[in-house]
Design a protein around this motif. Structure first.
Motif, PDB file in Angstrom:
ATOM      1  N   GLY A   1       0.638  -1.234   0.040  1.00 22.47           N
ATOM      2  CA  GLY A   1       0.145  -0.011   0.040  1.00 22.47           C
ATOM      3  C   GLY A   1       0.739   1.160   0.086  1.00 22.47           C
ATOM      4  O   GLY A   1       0.474   2.172  -0.800  1.00 22.47           O
ATOM      5  N   ARG A   2       1.952   1.306   0.880  1.00 24.72           N
ATOM      6  CA  ARG A   2       2.786   2.318   0.835  1.00 24.72           C
ATOM      7  C   ARG A   2       3.601   2.456  -0.673  1.00 24.72           C
ATOM      8  O   ARG A   2       3.383   3.709  -0.968  1.00 24.72           O
ATOM      9  CB  ARG A   2       3.786   2.106   1.962  1.00 24.72           C
ATOM     10  CG  ARG A   2       4.930   3.126   1.847  1.00 24.72           C
ATOM     11  CD  ARG A   2       5.969   2.916   3.012  1.00 24.72           C
ATOM     12  NE  ARG A   2       5.355   2.966   4.134  1.00 24.72           N
ATOM     13  CZ  ARG A   2       5.278   4.279   5.159  1.00 24.72           C
ATOM     14  NH1 ARG A   2       5.847   5.165   4.575  1.00 24.72           N
ATOM     15  NH2 ARG A   2       4.784   4.329   6.303  1.00 24.72           N
ATOM     16  N   ARG A   3       3.982   1.403  -1.134  1.00 26.79           N
ATOM     17  CA  ARG A   3       4.531   1.631  -2.562  1.00 26.79           C
ATOM     18  C   ARG A   3       3.765   2.137  -3.593  1.00 26.79           C
ATOM     19  O   ARG A   3       4.156   3.120  -4.373  1.00 26.79           O
ATOM     20  CB  ARG A   3       5.117   0.165  -2.643  1.00 26.79           C
ATOM     21  CG  ARG A   3       5.855   0.074  -4.412  1.00 26.79           C
ATOM     22  CD  ARG A   3       7.013   0.799  -4.181  1.00 26.79           C
ATOM     23  NE  ARG A   3       7.819   0.550  -5.295  1.00 26.79           N
ATOM     24  CZ  ARG A   3       9.220   1.098  -5.660  1.00 26.79           C
ATOM     25  NH1 ARG A   3       9.866   2.118  -4.602  1.00 26.79           N
ATOM     26  NH2 ARG A   3       9.716   1.014  -6.755  1.00 26.79           N
TER      27      ARG A   3
ATOM     28  N   THR B   1      -1.820   9.597  -2.379  1.00 27.71           N
ATOM     29  CA  THR B   1      -2.712   9.894  -1.428  1.00 27.71           C
ATOM     30  C   THR B   1      -2.218  11.085  -0.662  1.00 27.71           C
ATOM     31  O   THR B   1      -3.154  11.931  -0.427  1.00 27.71           O
ATOM     32  CB  THR B   1      -2.657   8.728  -0.266  1.00 27.71           C
ATOM     33  OG1 THR B   1      -3.135   7.410  -0.468  1.00 27.71           O
ATOM     34  CG2 THR B   1      -3.425   9.159   1.150  1.00 27.71           C
ATOM     35  N   ARG B   2      -0.971  11.528  -0.426  1.00 30.62           N
ATOM     36  CA  ARG B   2      -0.639  12.676  -0.105  1.00 30.62           C
ATOM     37  C   ARG B   2      -0.726  13.642  -0.979  1.00 30.62           C
ATOM     38  O   ARG B   2      -1.415  14.983  -0.556  1.00 30.62           O
ATOM     39  CB  ARG B   2       1.107  12.788   0.295  1.00 30.62           C
ATOM     40  CG  ARG B   2       1.501  11.747   1.582  1.00 30.62           C
ATOM     41  CD  ARG B   2       2.774  12.031   1.806  1.00 30.62           C
ATOM     42  NE  ARG B   2       3.180  13.541   2.128  1.00 30.62           N
ATOM     43  CZ  ARG B   2       3.024  13.776   3.332  1.00 30.62           C
ATOM     44  NH1 ARG B   2       2.623  13.214   4.284  1.00 30.62           N
ATOM     45  NH2 ARG B   2       3.293  15.293   3.410  1.00 30.62           N
ATOM     46  N   ALA B   3      -0.619  13.481  -2.253  1.00 29.84           N
ATOM     47  CA  ALA B   3      -0.844  14.510  -3.365  1.00 29.84           C
ATOM     48  C   ALA B   3      -2.501  14.787  -3.064  1.00 29.84           C
ATOM     49  O   ALA B   3      -2.774  16.169  -3.311  1.00 29.84           O
ATOM     50  CB  ALA B   3      -0.498  13.876  -4.889  1.00 29.84           C
ATOM     51  N   LEU B   4      -3.412  13.949  -3.030  1.00 32.33           N
ATOM     52  CA  LEU B   4      -4.750  14.224  -3.192  1.00 32.33           C
ATOM     53  C   LEU B   4      -5.313  14.922  -1.956  1.00 32.33           C
ATOM     54  O   LEU B   4      -5.927  15.835  -1.683  1.00 32.33           O
ATOM     55  CB  LEU B   4      -5.547  12.864  -3.331  1.00 32.33           C
ATOM     56  CG  LEU B   4      -5.561  12.500  -4.632  1.00 32.33           C
ATOM     57  CD1 LEU B   4      -6.290  11.062  -4.839  1.00 32.33           C
ATOM     58  CD2 LEU B   4      -5.891  13.283  -5.751  1.00 32.33           C
TER      59      LEU B   4
ATOM     60  N   ALA C   1      -2.019  16.405   5.004  1.00 31.70           N
ATOM     61  CA  ALA C   1      -1.152  15.259   5.094  1.00 31.70           C
ATOM     62  C   ALA C   1      -0.512  15.042   6.260  1.00 31.70           C
ATOM     63  O   ALA C   1      -0.209  14.053   7.129  1.00 31.70           O
ATOM     64  CB  ALA C   1      -0.398  14.959   3.849  1.00 31.70           C
ATOM     65  N   ASP C   2       0.254  16.377   6.537  1.00 31.88           N
ATOM     66  CA  ASP C   2       0.892  16.622   7.691  1.00 31.88           C
ATOM     67  C   ASP C   2      -0.054  16.250   9.090  1.00 31.88           C
ATOM     68  O   ASP C   2       0.555  15.758   9.867  1.00 31.88           O
ATOM     69  CB  ASP C   2       1.503  17.804   7.819  1.00 31.88           C
ATOM     70  CG  ASP C   2       2.344  18.136   6.733  1.00 31.88           C
ATOM     71  OD1 ASP C   2       3.000  17.227   6.216  1.00 31.88           O
ATOM     72  OD2 ASP C   2       2.904  19.289   6.451  1.00 31.88           O
ATOM     73  N   ARG C   3      -1.312  16.698   8.950  1.00 30.97           N
ATOM     74  CA  ARG C   3      -2.042  16.327  10.236  1.00 30.97           C
ATOM     75  C   ARG C   3      -2.263  15.211  10.388  1.00 30.97           C
ATOM     76  O   ARG C   3      -2.388  14.539  11.425  1.00 30.97           O
ATOM     77  CB  ARG C   3      -3.526  17.056  10.009  1.00 30.97           C
ATOM     78  CG  ARG C   3      -3.277  18.664  10.092  1.00 30.97           C
ATOM     79  CD  ARG C   3      -4.733  19.180  10.580  1.00 30.97           C
ATOM     80  NE  ARG C   3      -5.759  19.024   9.386  1.00 30.97           N
ATOM     81  CZ  ARG C   3      -5.951  20.082   8.308  1.00 30.97           C
ATOM     82  NH1 ARG C   3      -5.281  21.179   8.605  1.00 30.97           N
ATOM     83  NH2 ARG C   3      -6.696  19.735   7.494  1.00 30.97           N
ATOM     84  N   ILE C   4      -2.565  14.297   9.421  1.00 35.15           N
ATOM     85  CA  ILE C   4      -2.796  12.829   9.471  1.00 35.15           C
ATOM     86  C   ILE C   4      -1.327  12.269  10.142  1.00 35.15           C
ATOM     87  O   ILE C   4      -1.556  11.323  10.885  1.00 35.15           O
ATOM     88  CB  ILE C   4      -3.211  12.239   8.113  1.00 35.15           C
ATOM     89  CG1 ILE C   4      -4.687  12.653   7.959  1.00 35.15           C
ATOM     90  CG2 ILE C   4      -3.127  10.838   8.057  1.00 35.15           C
ATOM     91  CD1 ILE C   4      -5.099  12.096   6.584  1.00 35.15           C
TER      92      ILE C   4
ATOM     93  N   TYR D   1      -3.469  -2.403   3.634  1.00 34.84           N
ATOM     94  CA  TYR D   1      -3.173  -1.775   2.375  1.00 34.84           C
ATOM     95  C   TYR D   1      -3.609  -0.345   2.500  1.00 34.84           C
ATOM     96  O   TYR D   1      -2.693   0.531   2.172  1.00 34.84           O
ATOM     97  CB  TYR D   1      -3.742  -2.350   1.120  1.00 34.84           C
ATOM     98  CG  TYR D   1      -3.248  -3.603   0.593  1.00 34.84           C
ATOM     99  CD1 TYR D   1      -2.124  -3.647  -0.335  1.00 34.84           C
ATOM    100  CD2 TYR D   1      -3.978  -4.767   0.789  1.00 34.84           C
ATOM    101  CE1 TYR D   1      -1.577  -4.696  -0.542  1.00 34.84           C
ATOM    102  CE2 TYR D   1      -3.362  -6.143  -0.013  1.00 34.84           C
ATOM    103  CZ  TYR D   1      -2.149  -5.921  -0.627  1.00 34.84           C
ATOM    104  OH  TYR D   1      -1.553  -6.901  -0.975  1.00 34.84           O
ATOM    105  N   ALA D   2      -4.540  -0.086   3.075  1.00 37.39           N
ATOM    106  CA  ALA D   2      -4.926   1.241   3.418  1.00 37.39           C
ATOM    107  C   ALA D   2      -4.080   1.959   4.506  1.00 37.39           C
ATOM    108  O   ALA D   2      -3.631   3.141   4.014  1.00 37.39           O
ATOM    109  CB  ALA D   2      -6.643   1.447   3.935  1.00 37.39           C
ATOM    110  N   PHE D   3      -3.837   1.410   5.570  1.00 35.76           N
ATOM    111  CA  PHE D   3      -2.856   1.889   6.556  1.00 35.76           C
ATOM    112  C   PHE D   3      -1.313   2.270   5.564  1.00 35.76           C
ATOM    113  O   PHE D   3      -0.997   3.339   6.140  1.00 35.76           O
ATOM    114  CB  PHE D   3      -2.644   0.796   7.662  1.00 35.76           C
ATOM    115  CG  PHE D   3      -3.558   0.746   8.654  1.00 35.76           C
ATOM    116  CD1 PHE D   3      -4.166   2.128   9.258  1.00 35.76           C
ATOM    117  CD2 PHE D   3      -4.375  -0.129   8.898  1.00 35.76           C
ATOM    118  CE1 PHE D   3      -5.177   2.114  10.111  1.00 35.76           C
ATOM    119  CE2 PHE D   3      -5.150  -0.175  10.098  1.00 35.76           C
ATOM    120  CZ  PHE D   3      -5.631   0.983  10.479  1.00 35.76           C
ATOM    121  N   GLY D   4      -1.107   1.357   4.858  1.00 38.18           N
ATOM    122  CA  GLY D   4       0.316   1.662   4.129  1.00 38.18           C
ATOM    123  C   GLY D   4       0.153   2.712   3.413  1.00 38.18           C
ATOM    124  O   GLY D   4       1.163   3.811   3.386  1.00 38.18           O
ATOM    125  N   ALA D   5      -0.845   3.077   2.666  1.00 44.48           N
ATOM    126  CA  ALA D   5      -0.893   4.101   1.837  1.00 44.48           C
ATOM    127  C   ALA D   5      -1.303   5.585   2.424  1.00 44.48           C
ATOM    128  O   ALA D   5      -0.636   6.650   2.106  1.00 44.48           O
ATOM    129  CB  ALA D   5      -2.455   3.993   1.017  1.00 44.48           C
TER     130      ALA D   5
END
Length: 249
Positions: free
Chosen positions: A119-121, A127-130, A136-139, A167-171
């Motif tokens: 998921g991270r890869r 995810t960060r871009a959207l 993203a910094d708050r999350i 997978y979601a946690f990795g993303a």
């Protein structure tokens, strides 16, 4: 621009229009990833294109190395959406309730590791871009404070695919160490339950079955409470955002 202000016409901010095309590749990438994972979930988890009995037979044939082999095989199969309860039950059939529980936990941690890295890869950058830099910094800050317990809590909530959640946690960027430790802690009760049931499949009236059912019920209650509390926290957070000065103005 000056002429527009002179005429009393507010200029249209086109910054969002300039950003949207740049976001489109990220949306497509995440959509492709979601479709791929859902298709994999259907083929493996619903259509059951794999024969688990043949897999168990092949693992048993490895002799003393069978527990380690089953950990590795189950970790990969779990990341491919083979239902965890079936893999845990197979561990109970092969190795009994005690050794089988540890084998199941090892496989569970392995699945969380593989799925989180995948998921991270595949989805972390998109995810960060959207989300945007600020969100993203708050999350990331929230994950740093409570990512471990988010993973633990998810494992207690019934009806959620552990692989899909990993997978979601990795993303979303949950660190690998949080995934591994959280999966181990949160999966321990259910690992015992399904492994014990698999080990007792020939004698469903044994005391071990009743203990497993009691543990499962307790886990489900805790999971339902955790889900309700998490939902209330999310709702209160939404309310707090709605009351912010930015929204009022």
């Amino acid at each position: 621009m000056a002429r527009l202000h002179a005429r009393g016409v507010t200029p249209v901010d086109t910054s969002d229009d300039e950003v949207k095309p740049g976001r489109r590749p990220h949306i497509i990438r995440l959509a492709v990833l979601a479709v791929f994972l859902l298709g994999l979930y259907y083929l493996i988890g619903v259509a059951r294109i794999l024969d688990l009995e043949d897999i168990r037979g092949a693992v048993a044939a490895t002799g003393p190395a069978a527990p380690l082999v089953y950990v590795l095989v189950s970790a990969v199969l779990g990341s491919l959406f083979v239902p965890g309860p079936l893999l845990a039950a197979g561990s109970g059939v092969l190795f009994g309730p005690v050794l089988g529980t540890f084998v199941t936990l090892g496989a569970t941690v392995g699945t969380a590791t593989i799925a989180s890295l995948g998921g991270r890869r595949a989805g972390r950058d998109s995810t960060r871009a959207l989300l945007g830099a600020q969100r993203a910094d708050r999350i990331d800050a929230l994950i740093e404070r409570g990512g471990l317990w988010a993973v633990v809590g998810q494992r207690f909530v019934p009806g959620i695919s552990d692989a899909m959640a990993s997978y979601a946690f990795g993303a979303f960027g949950v660190p690998l160490w949080q995934m591994m430790i959280g999966a181990f802690i949160g999966s321990a009760p259910r690992a015992f339950v399904y492994t014990a049931l698999g080990a007792s499949v020939g004698d469903l009236s044994s005391p071990l079955v009743y203990v497993a059912i009691a543990v499962w019920c307790a886990t489900a209650i805790v999971g339902a409470f955790a889900a309700h509390r998490g939902y209330r926290g999310w709702r209160s957070g939404r309310t707090g955002d709605g009351d912010s000065p930015e929204r009022d103005t």
